[in-house]
Design a protein around this motif. Structure first.
Motif, mmCIF file in Angstrom:
data_model
loop_
_atom_site.group_PDB
_atom_site.id
_atom_site.type_symbol
_atom_site.label_atom_id
_atom_site.label_comp_id
_atom_site.label_asym_id
_atom_site.label_seq_id
_atom_site.Cartn_x
_atom_site.Cartn_y
_atom_site.Cartn_z
ATOM 1 N N THR A 66 0.835 -1.048 -0.061
ATOM 2 C CA THR A 66 -0.013 0.190 -0.004
ATOM 3 C C THR A 66 1.026 1.245 0.045
ATOM 4 O O THR A 66 1.936 1.210 0.212
ATOM 5 C CB THR A 66 -1.026 0.061 1.185
ATOM 6 O OG1 THR A 66 -0.285 0.085 2.283
ATOM 7 C CG2 THR A 66 -1.888 -1.337 1.317
ATOM 8 N N GLN A 67 0.048 2.325 -0.180
ATOM 9 C CA GLN A 67 0.673 3.751 -0.054
ATOM 10 C C GLN A 67 0.405 4.270 1.166
ATOM 11 O O GLN A 67 -0.385 3.577 1.936
ATOM 12 C CB GLN A 67 0.481 4.526 -1.188
ATOM 13 C CG GLN A 67 -0.922 4.582 -1.925
ATOM 14 C CD GLN A 67 -2.269 5.426 -1.186
ATOM 15 O OE1 GLN A 67 -2.291 5.337 0.009
ATOM 16 N NE2 GLN A 67 -2.468 6.366 -1.883
ATOM 17 N N GLN A 68 0.603 5.614 1.510
ATOM 18 C CA GLN A 68 0.541 6.110 2.851
ATOM 19 C C GLN A 68 -1.104 6.251 3.220
ATOM 20 O O GLN A 68 -1.392 6.158 4.492
ATOM 21 C CB GLN A 68 0.943 7.508 3.131
ATOM 22 C CG GLN A 68 0.307 8.597 2.127
ATOM 23 C CD GLN A 68 0.678 8.423 0.581
ATOM 24 O OE1 GLN A 68 1.374 7.693 0.149
ATOM 25 N NE2 GLN A 68 0.502 9.780 -0.066
ATOM 26 N N HIS A 69 -1.841 5.961 2.381
ATOM 27 C CA HIS A 69 -3.451 6.232 2.673
ATOM 28 C C HIS A 69 -4.169 4.568 2.697
ATOM 29 O O HIS A 69 -5.420 4.479 3.053
ATOM 30 C CB HIS A 69 -4.346 6.914 1.694
ATOM 31 C CG HIS A 69 -3.691 8.127 1.773
ATOM 32 N ND1 HIS A 69 -3.865 9.193 2.441
ATOM 33 C CD2 HIS A 69 -2.892 8.751 0.602
ATOM 34 C CE1 HIS A 69 -3.173 10.583 2.160
ATOM 35 N NE2 HIS A 69 -2.813 10.274 0.924
ATOM 36 N N GLY A 70 -3.276 3.838 2.407
ATOM 37 C CA GLY A 70 -3.948 2.180 2.816
ATOM 38 C C GLY A 70 -4.404 1.747 1.428
ATOM 39 O O GLY A 70 -4.880 0.559 1.491
ATOM 40 N N PHE A 71 -4.328 2.425 0.269
ATOM 41 C CA PHE A 71 -4.673 1.951 -1.102
ATOM 42 C C PHE A 71 -3.633 1.185 -1.844
ATOM 43 O O PHE A 71 -2.569 1.388 -1.342
ATOM 44 C CB PHE A 71 -5.076 3.382 -1.905
ATOM 45 C CG PHE A 71 -6.051 4.006 -1.322
ATOM 46 C CD1 PHE A 71 -7.196 3.783 -0.893
ATOM 47 C CD2 PHE A 71 -5.867 5.571 -1.483
ATOM 48 C CE1 PHE A 71 -8.151 4.398 -0.291
ATOM 49 C CE2 PHE A 71 -6.793 6.326 -1.264
ATOM 50 C CZ PHE A 71 -8.107 5.851 -0.456
ATOM 51 N N HIS A 106 -0.749 0.531 -3.854
ATOM 52 C CA HIS A 106 -0.003 1.422 -4.654
ATOM 53 C C HIS A 106 -0.169 1.341 -6.139
ATOM 54 O O HIS A 106 -0.126 0.304 -6.480
ATOM 55 C CB HIS A 106 1.573 1.148 -4.290
ATOM 56 C CG HIS A 106 2.577 2.219 -4.407
ATOM 57 N ND1 HIS A 106 2.774 2.576 -5.859
ATOM 58 C CD2 HIS A 106 3.010 3.118 -3.699
ATOM 59 C CE1 HIS A 106 3.700 3.653 -5.670
ATOM 60 N NE2 HIS A 106 3.755 4.089 -4.210
ATOM 61 N N PRO A 153 -8.810 5.618 -6.604
ATOM 62 C CA PRO A 153 -7.953 4.800 -5.485
ATOM 63 C C PRO A 153 -8.307 3.278 -5.576
ATOM 64 O O PRO A 153 -9.219 2.866 -5.541
ATOM 65 C CB PRO A 153 -8.288 5.357 -4.360
ATOM 66 C CG PRO A 153 -9.006 6.848 -4.422
ATOM 67 C CD PRO A 153 -9.759 6.556 -5.746
ATOM 68 N N GLN A 172 -8.866 0.889 -3.925
ATOM 69 C CA GLN A 172 -9.200 0.251 -2.385
ATOM 70 C C GLN A 172 -10.128 -0.849 -2.525
ATOM 71 O O GLN A 172 -10.978 -0.788 -3.268
ATOM 72 C CB GLN A 172 -9.963 1.780 -1.768
ATOM 73 C CG GLN A 172 -10.679 1.251 -0.471
ATOM 74 C CD GLN A 172 -11.446 2.183 0.058
ATOM 75 O OE1 GLN A 172 -11.923 3.302 -0.552
ATOM 76 N NE2 GLN A 172 -11.437 2.561 1.457
#
Length: 152
Positions: free
Chosen positions: A52-57, A59, A97, A99
């Motif tokens: 993931t990236q910093q928002h939890g999505f 990457h 995103p 997600q």
């Protein structure tokens, strides 16, 4: 649709599966080969925190990596038995995103060629029982033969 394509190698599916098994990148992602058909390949992968990236999505780099493989293997299904495949260009459009709990990457051949093939990809996120298109890809592939360092 890709079902109209005739593979040059009757053992194309086994060849794709064997090549996919050699990919360390797909193993790192936890990706699996879900479907192989002439001119079409589906790769799935579960959400994992380390991807993931910093928002939890998931990457964007992970999305593009898995989608590139789906496109490459879709093209590979139509190549001769002695050929290998390499991506020579791709463009990705990130639409939303990434997600979800699981992801499905679909590669579909648009125009197979003797040397250069054009493939489109779609990435879907599966989240709370719903599927959402999160990325599209345009991919150009090269059929490679006669190279000892590029096989399968």
């Amino acid at each position: 649709m890709s079902t109209a394509f005739q593979p040059k190698d009757p053992n194309y599916a086994e060849r794709v599966r064997a090549s996919f098994a050699l990919q360390g990148a797909m193993g790192t992602l936890g990706a699996t080969l879900a479907d192989v058909a002439p001119g079409r390949v589906v790769i799935t992968l579960p959400w994992a925190k380390h991807l993931t990236q910093q928002h939890g999505f998931l990457h964007a780099g992970m999305v593009s990596t898995a989608l590139d493989s789906a496109c490459g293997y879709a093209g590979f299904t139509l190549m001769p038995a002695d050929a290998a495949v390499l991506t020579i260009e791709f463009k990705i459009n990130l639409l939303a995103p990434a997600q979800g709990d699981n992801f499905r990457m679909v590669g579909t051949v648009i125009k197979p060629g003797r040397t250069v093939s054009v493939v489109e990809g779609q990435a879907f996120a599966l989240h709370q029982g719903r599927e959402k298109l999160v990325a599209t890809m345009g991919c150009t592939l090269m059929t490679v033969t006669g190279r000892d360092d590029v096989r399968g």
